[in-house]
Design a protein around this motif. Structure first.
Motif, PDB file in Angstrom:
ATOM      1  N   MET A   1       0.829  -1.205   0.000  1.00 48.26           N
ATOM      2  CA  MET A   1       0.000   0.000   0.000  1.00 48.26           C
ATOM      3  C   MET A   1       0.868   1.261   0.000  1.00 48.26           C
ATOM      4  O   MET A   1       0.529   2.245  -0.662  1.00 48.26           O
ATOM      5  CB  MET A   1      -0.957   0.003   1.189  1.00 48.26           C
ATOM      6  N   VAL A   2       1.967   1.234   0.726  1.00 51.38           N
ATOM      7  CA  VAL A   2       2.884   2.383   0.710  1.00 51.38           C
ATOM      8  C   VAL A   2       3.411   2.587  -0.708  1.00 51.38           C
ATOM      9  O   VAL A   2       3.445   3.717  -1.220  1.00 51.38           O
ATOM     10  CB  VAL A   2       4.043   2.170   1.712  1.00 51.38           C
ATOM     11  N   MET A   3       3.785   1.501  -1.354  1.00 50.88           N
ATOM     12  CA  MET A   3       4.284   1.596  -2.719  1.00 50.88           C
ATOM     13  C   MET A   3       3.197   2.101  -3.676  1.00 50.88           C
ATOM     14  O   MET A   3       3.474   2.922  -4.555  1.00 50.88           O
ATOM     15  CB  MET A   3       4.824   0.242  -3.177  1.00 50.88           C
TER      16      MET A   3
ATOM     17  N   ASP B   1       2.848   5.762  -3.150  1.00 54.37           N
ATOM     18  CA  ASP B   1       3.992   6.450  -3.769  1.00 54.37           C
ATOM     19  C   ASP B   1       3.812   6.542  -5.281  1.00 54.37           C
ATOM     20  O   ASP B   1       4.115   7.575  -5.889  1.00 54.37           O
ATOM     21  CB  ASP B   1       5.305   5.731  -3.443  1.00 54.37           C
ATOM     22  N   LEU B   2       3.324   5.464  -5.892  1.00 58.14           N
ATOM     23  CA  LEU B   2       3.080   5.486  -7.334  1.00 58.14           C
ATOM     24  C   LEU B   2       2.003   6.505  -7.691  1.00 58.14           C
ATOM     25  O   LEU B   2       2.105   7.186  -8.712  1.00 58.14           O
ATOM     26  CB  LEU B   2       2.679   4.108  -7.836  1.00 58.14           C
ATOM     27  N   ARG B   3       0.970   6.586  -6.868  1.00 57.18           N
ATOM     28  CA  ARG B   3      -0.072   7.579  -7.120  1.00 57.18           C
ATOM     29  C   ARG B   3       0.537   8.976  -7.125  1.00 57.18           C
ATOM     30  O   ARG B   3       0.262   9.788  -8.023  1.00 57.18           O
ATOM     31  CB  ARG B   3      -1.182   7.501  -6.076  1.00 57.18           C
ATOM     32  N   ALA B   4       1.381   9.250  -6.154  1.00 55.54           N
ATOM     33  CA  ALA B   4       2.036  10.559  -6.095  1.00 55.54           C
ATOM     34  C   ALA B   4       2.933  10.765  -7.316  1.00 55.54           C
ATOM     35  O   ALA B   4       2.992  11.875  -7.872  1.00 55.54           O
ATOM     36  CB  ALA B   4       2.842  10.682  -4.810  1.00 55.54           C
ATOM     37  N   GLU B   5       3.612   9.710  -7.730  1.00 56.20           N
ATOM     38  CA  GLU B   5       4.467   9.801  -8.909  1.00 56.20           C
ATOM     39  C   GLU B   5       3.647  10.102 -10.167  1.00 56.20           C
ATOM     40  O   GLU B   5       4.042  10.917 -11.005  1.00 56.20           O
ATOM     41  CB  GLU B   5       5.236   8.482  -9.077  1.00 56.20           C
TER      42      GLU B   5
END
Length: 70
Positions: free
Chosen positions: A17-19, A22-26
Motif C-alpha cells: 500500500m505504501v508503494m 507512492d506510485l499515485r504521487a508519482e
C-alpha cells in the motif's frame, strides 16, 4: 505459526500500500506522458500483491475459525 504468517502478510500488504501510494504521487507529479505511463505500468503488479496478501489473510482467518470450531 499462523500468527507469524498473518503478521508477515499484514506487513507485506502495508508495504504494498505504501508503494501504491507512492506510485499515485508519482503519477500525479509526472511531468511527461512517458513518466506517467511508466508509473501507471508498475501499478498492476503492486495492486496484485496487495490483493493476494489480503486474500491470504482472509483465508488464514477462515481456516483458523474452522479449526476452532472442530
Amino acid at each position: 505459526m499462523a500468527q507469524r504468517h498473518s503478521a508477515h502478510l499484514a506487513e507485506l500488504a502495508e508495504i504494498g500500500m505504501v508503494m501504491a501510494r507512492d506510485l499515485r504521487a508519482e503519477v500525479e507529479a509526472a511531468s511527461t506522458p512517458e513518466a506517467k505511463a511508466g508509473a501507471v505500468a508498475r501499478f498492476p503488479a503492486i495492486a496484485r500483491c496487495v490483493r493476494h496478501c489480503v486474500a491470504l489473510e482472509a483465508k488464514l482467518s477462515r481456516d483458523q475459525a474452522r479449526q476452532d470450531r472442530e
